[in-house]
Scaffold this motif. Structure first.
Motif, PDB file in Angstrom:
ATOM      1  N   LEU A 140      26.926  18.302  37.628  1.00 49.95           N
ATOM      2  CA  LEU A 140      26.847  19.669  38.115  1.00 49.95           C
ATOM      3  C   LEU A 140      25.889  19.705  39.293  1.00 49.95           C
ATOM      4  N   ILE A 141      26.190  20.558  40.257  1.00 48.72           N
ATOM      5  CA  ILE A 141      25.366  20.650  41.458  1.00 48.72           C
ATOM      6  C   ILE A 141      25.100  22.118  41.752  1.00 48.72           C
ATOM      7  N   GLU A 142      23.849  22.429  42.046  1.00 50.41           N
ATOM      8  CA  GLU A 142      23.453  23.788  42.429  1.00 50.41           C
ATOM      9  C   GLU A 142      24.340  24.283  43.568  1.00 50.41           C
ATOM     10  N   ASN A 143      24.768  25.522  43.467  1.00 52.38           N
ATOM     11  CA  ASN A 143      25.612  26.207  44.461  1.00 52.38           C
ATOM     12  C   ASN A 143      27.054  25.726  44.507  1.00 52.38           C
ATOM     13  N   ASN A 144      27.445  24.804  43.655  1.00 50.77           N
ATOM     14  CA  ASN A 144      28.856  24.400  43.596  1.00 50.77           C
ATOM     15  C   ASN A 144      29.714  25.570  43.131  1.00 50.77           C
ATOM     16  N   GLU A 145      30.893  25.642  43.699  1.00 44.97           N
ATOM     17  CA  GLU A 145      31.889  26.625  43.270  1.00 44.97           C
ATOM     18  C   GLU A 145      32.713  25.996  42.154  1.00 44.97           C
ATOM     19  N   ILE A 146      32.843  26.720  41.050  1.00 43.46           N
ATOM     20  CA  ILE A 146      33.649  26.261  39.915  1.00 43.46           C
ATOM     21  C   ILE A 146      34.898  27.128  39.853  1.00 43.46           C
ATOM     22  N   GLU A 147      36.047  26.492  40.005  1.00 43.62           N
ATOM     23  CA  GLU A 147      37.319  27.212  39.908  1.00 43.62           C
ATOM     24  C   GLU A 147      37.490  27.728  38.473  1.00 43.62           C
ATOM     25  N   ILE A 148      38.150  28.850  38.331  1.00 39.12           N
ATOM     26  CA  ILE A 148      38.341  29.461  37.016  1.00 39.12           C
ATOM     27  C   ILE A 148      39.038  28.495  36.056  1.00 39.12           C
TER      28      ILE A 148
END
Length: 146
Positions: free
Chosen positions: A75-83
């Motif tokens: 996991l990375i800070e500010n990453n966008e996670i698709e629904i």
């Protein structure tokens, strides 16, 4: 965000003695709760997040304030996670392997101790009852993670 709700598996009409007997963590599996019962409730929380996102037409959520307690995932800070990828990410926070907020312009999801989840919504959205299982309870409540 205009509206804030607390979502939990705890019935607000129960007294403190009843609540003390409840499981409150993934670490209670095989001690206070069966794996099957835990997974059922975990899935209800996950479905709530996904349903709210779909109702709001949100395509992704951003990870904020990330704390990792296990280095076996990426996991990375500010990453966008698709629904469509939310289920596995939510399991990490619900199982206490990481902590983070999931945010968009329309809503935020915060995760607390003892299996509490907070949903913050923009003022023009109503939390639809079909998004929350009848096994979970909704209360108006300001998130302590603001």
């Amino acid at each position: 965000m205009e509206k804030s709700f607390k979502i939990s598996k705890y019935n607000p009409s129960h007294n403190n003695e009843q609540l003390k007997k409840e499981w409150s963590s993934y670490h209670d599996v095989h001690k206070l709760v069966s794996l099957e019962d835990y997974l059922f409730i975990e899935n209800e929380y996950i479905n709530t997040v996904i349903c709210v996102c779909r109702c709001l037409n949100i395509k992704s959520l951003k990870i904020k304030d990330l704390e990792c307690y296990d280095d076996s995932f990426d996991l990375i800070e500010n990453n966008e996670i698709e629904i469509d990828e939310l289920e596995n990410v939510l399991k990490l926070v619900l199982r206490e392997l990481a902590w983070f907020k999931l945010v968009s312009q329309e809503c935020e999801f915060h995760f607390g101790y003892d299996y509490y989840m907070y949903i913050l919504l923009s003022k023009d959205f109503i939390l639809h009852p079909e998004c929350v299982s009848d096994r979970l309870f909704i209360e108006s409540f300001k998130s302590p993670y603001l």
